[in-house]
Enzyme design. Structure first.
Site, short mmCIF file in Angstrom:
data_model
loop_
_atom_site.label_atom_id
_atom_site.label_comp_id
_atom_site.label_asym_id
_atom_site.label_seq_id
_atom_site.Cartn_x
_atom_site.Cartn_y
_atom_site.Cartn_z
N LYS A 22 0.83 -1.21 0.00
CA LYS A 22 0.00 0.00 0.00
C LYS A 22 0.86 1.26 0.00
O LYS A 22 0.66 2.16 -0.81
CB LYS A 22 -0.90 0.00 1.24
N CYS A 117 -5.89 8.54 8.16
CA CYS A 117 -5.91 8.06 9.55
C CYS A 117 -5.39 9.14 10.47
O CYS A 117 -4.31 9.69 10.26
CB CYS A 117 -5.07 6.79 9.69
N1 EPU Z 1 6.92 14.20 11.03
C1 EPU Z 1 7.11 15.53 11.29
N2 EPU Z 1 7.09 16.39 10.24
C2 EPU Z 1 6.88 15.99 8.97
C3 EPU Z 1 6.68 14.64 8.70
C4 EPU Z 1 6.70 13.75 9.76
O1 EPU Z 1 7.31 15.93 12.44
O2 EPU Z 1 6.88 16.84 8.06
C5 EPU Z 1 6.96 13.22 12.14
C6 EPU Z 1 5.63 12.52 12.34
O3 EPU Z 1 4.79 13.27 13.17
C7 EPU Z 1 6.06 11.21 12.94
C8 EPU Z 1 7.41 10.93 12.26
O4 EPU Z 1 7.86 12.18 11.76
O5 EPU Z 1 6.29 11.36 14.31
C9 EPU Z 1 7.35 9.95 11.11
O6 EPU Z 1 6.33 10.32 10.19
P1 EPU Z 1 6.39 9.96 8.65
O7 EPU Z 1 6.48 11.20 7.87
O8 EPU Z 1 7.45 8.92 8.44
O9 EPU Z 1 4.98 9.32 8.40
P2 EPU Z 1 4.09 9.45 7.10
O10 EPU Z 1 4.96 9.53 5.91
O11 EPU Z 1 3.03 10.49 7.25
C10 EPU Z 1 4.03 6.92 6.55
C11 EPU Z 1 2.98 5.87 6.36
C12 EPU Z 1 2.36 5.52 7.70
C13 EPU Z 1 3.44 5.08 8.66
C14 EPU Z 1 4.56 6.12 8.76
C15 EPU Z 1 5.75 5.65 9.58
C16 EPU Z 1 2.17 6.38 4.16
C17 EPU Z 1 1.08 6.92 3.33
N3 EPU Z 1 1.98 6.40 5.47
O12 EPU Z 1 3.36 8.05 7.10
O13 EPU Z 1 1.51 4.44 7.42
O14 EPU Z 1 2.88 4.89 9.94
O15 EPU Z 1 5.04 6.43 7.42
O16 EPU Z 1 6.30 4.50 9.03
O17 EPU Z 1 3.18 5.92 3.66
C18 EPU Z 1 -0.32 3.03 7.75
O18 EPU Z 1 0.03 2.44 6.71
O19 EPU Z 1 -1.20 2.61 8.53
C19 EPU Z 1 0.33 4.29 8.07
C20 EPU Z 1 -0.18 5.13 8.95
#
Ligand code: EPU
Length: 421
Positions: A22, A117
């Site tokens: 995904k 989410c």
């Molecule tokens: N963060 C920041 N600033 C940013 C981006 C992130 O402070 O600009 C922080 C977040 O708050 C968090 C950490 O950095 O504490 C990691 O966040 P990340 O950016 O890695 O998460 P994401 O890219 O929004 C993706 C997945 C999530 C998964 C996370 C961590 C997608 C669409 N989503 O989210 O997947 O939990 O990486 O691996 O790729 C899921 O599949 O259920 C899901 C939530």
């Protein structure tokens, strides 16, 4: 509204085939915007997040065909719009990838803030930091991000992320693809789907190196022209089925996986007493006795994934002794499911970033509510392992990320039904 009815207490047997990842698919589909030509993408999961993204691309003017199950052909050559439909964008998280892709291809983008989410505060400041470093002028309103070239135009640059972010790493990779100069991302995330996105883009003609390490280099090129690519198997979907067997018992061959991606998960379940056998592209899990307690801390890859926190928590609720589960990526993630598990008889105490889980002899069926995707998956696992009948409500979250979960679990012998209320 549909719900799942699960009559628990039956061990799982047989084999299950894992779908495409995904979190790779939801990046690769928007990344097709960078390509002038046809992209054939295979192993695309049929989940609602993917369907929304395809609708967004169609609305932007892309040609989208689905010639056979799991295959999507995308041709974004004639896209002119840079303002994706905000209602669709707000339905999911990964729509933030439209920012990097549209900025790189057209030099501008007007994208609503994403939904999806909502288990924690999920800022996108690191994405914005990256776009700004590449020369974009970023205007943030209450519900929009508007991007256009700054005074000196767009140009590759060095970006050091303050937090390891999957989304920011992927978005900056996309943004760097079609702009002049070299973009270097330091402190990049290393998840398998980042490597997959880079491999997809390189197959289409990009010049990206270092994906999967903490320094990714993107040398801008003038054209991505198309090609064919197959998405990797979903690490978290596979981990979810493996955790289901660990919790409910049984003997299952999990097919279409990359065992290396699974080590962070399988090594923990082995430690807890499950038997795991790795083959080239499948894993067998066997579990016929009570699990042992464990200590788990979530971390970015190659650590134990936050997206498996809830599923392993269910295993802990049924293990001997006291387990400790510490969340280091999204502190508030426990609140999505722990109270629901407690209503099924689990003993969980949340102390800041750590859940202290005391194993009980059995969980019992209850009516519970999915509050996010992985929380929902955990409630399904709990229902499979519990005595009696569990009703899982709000399954729209689960179907966002798990392809044909009812069919796959039923084929393993689970008694699970999707009921339209
Ligand atoms: N963060 C920041 N600033 C940013 C981006 C992130 O402070 O600009 C922080 C977040 O708050 C968090 C950490 O950095 O504490 C990691 O966040 P990340 O950016 O890695 O998460 P994401 O890219 O929004 C993706 C997945 C999530 C998964 C996370 C961590 C997608 C669409 N989503 O989210 O997947 O939990 O990486 O691996 O790729 C899921 O599949 O259920 C899901 C939530």
């Amino acid at each position: 509204m549909a719900i799942y009815e699960i009559k628990g207490g039956k061990p799982l047997h047989g084999s299950v085939t894992i779908s495409g990842a995904k979190n790779a698919a939801v990046a690769i589909i928007p990344a097709a915007i960078l390509v002038r030509g046809k992209c054939r993408v295979e192993n695309v999961p049929d989940i609602s997040d993917v369907r929304i993204l395809l609708d967004i691309l169609r609305d932007l003017g892309a040609k989208v065909a689905q010639p056979e199950p799991g295959v999507v052909e995308l041709d974004c050559s004639n896209i002119k719009k840079t303002h994706p439909n905000p209602e669709l964008v707000r339905k999911m998280r990964a729509s933030y990838y439209l920012m990097g892709a549209l900025l790189s291809r057209f030099g501008r983008a007007e994208v609503a803030l994403p939904g999806g989410c909502n288990f924690a505060s999920r800022p996108i400041d690191q994405h914005i930091k990256g776009f700004t470093a590449l020369g974009a002028d970023v205007e943030e309103t209450e519900d929009y991000v508007n991007l256009k070239p700054g005074m000196n135009g767009l140009r590759g640059n060095r970006v050091s992320l303050d937090v390891v972010s999957v989304g920011a790493t992927m978005n900056i990779i996309m943004a760097g693809c079609l702009i002049p100069g070299t973009t270097i991302i330091e402190n990049a995330a290393k998840e398998p789907h980042i490597v997959d996105l880079a491999n997809f883009l390189n197959t289409m003609g990009a010049n990206i190196s270092g994906a999967g390490t903490d320094t990714v280099k993107i040398r801008g090129v003038t054209l991505l022209s198309g090609g064919s690519y197959a998405i990797i198997p979903d690490q978290i979907e596979a981990g979810t089925y493996i955790a289901a067997v660990a919790a409910a018992g049984g003997n299952v061959l999990v097919e279409n996986v990359i065992p290396k991606h699974m080590e962070c998960i399988t090594s923990k379940l082995q430690e807890m007493g499950a038997t795991i056998i790795n083959y080239d592209d499948s894993i067998r899990i066997m579990c016929d006795k009570r699990l042992r307690n464990a200590t788990v801390k979530t971390r970015p890859y190659p650590g134990f994934p936050t997206d498996m926190q809830a599923q392993i928590c269910v295993c802990m609720t049924l293990a001997d002794g006291v387990s400790r589960l510490t969340e280091s990526v999204y502190e508030t993630r426990f609140f999505g499911y722990c109270s629901e598990l407690t209503s099924m008889g689990a003993d969980i105490l949340i102390n800041g970033k750590t859940a202290i889980v005391t194993g009980t002899q059995t969980l019992h069926g209850a009516t519970v509510r999915a509050k996010d995707l992985r929380a929902g998956a955990a409630l399904v696992i709990a229902g499979l392992a519990a005595e009696g009948t569990t009703y899982v409500e709000n399954i729209v979250y689960i179907e966002r990320g798990y392809e044909r979960i009812v069919e796959k679990l039923s084929a393993l012998g689970a008694d699970i039904k999707r009921i339209e209320e």
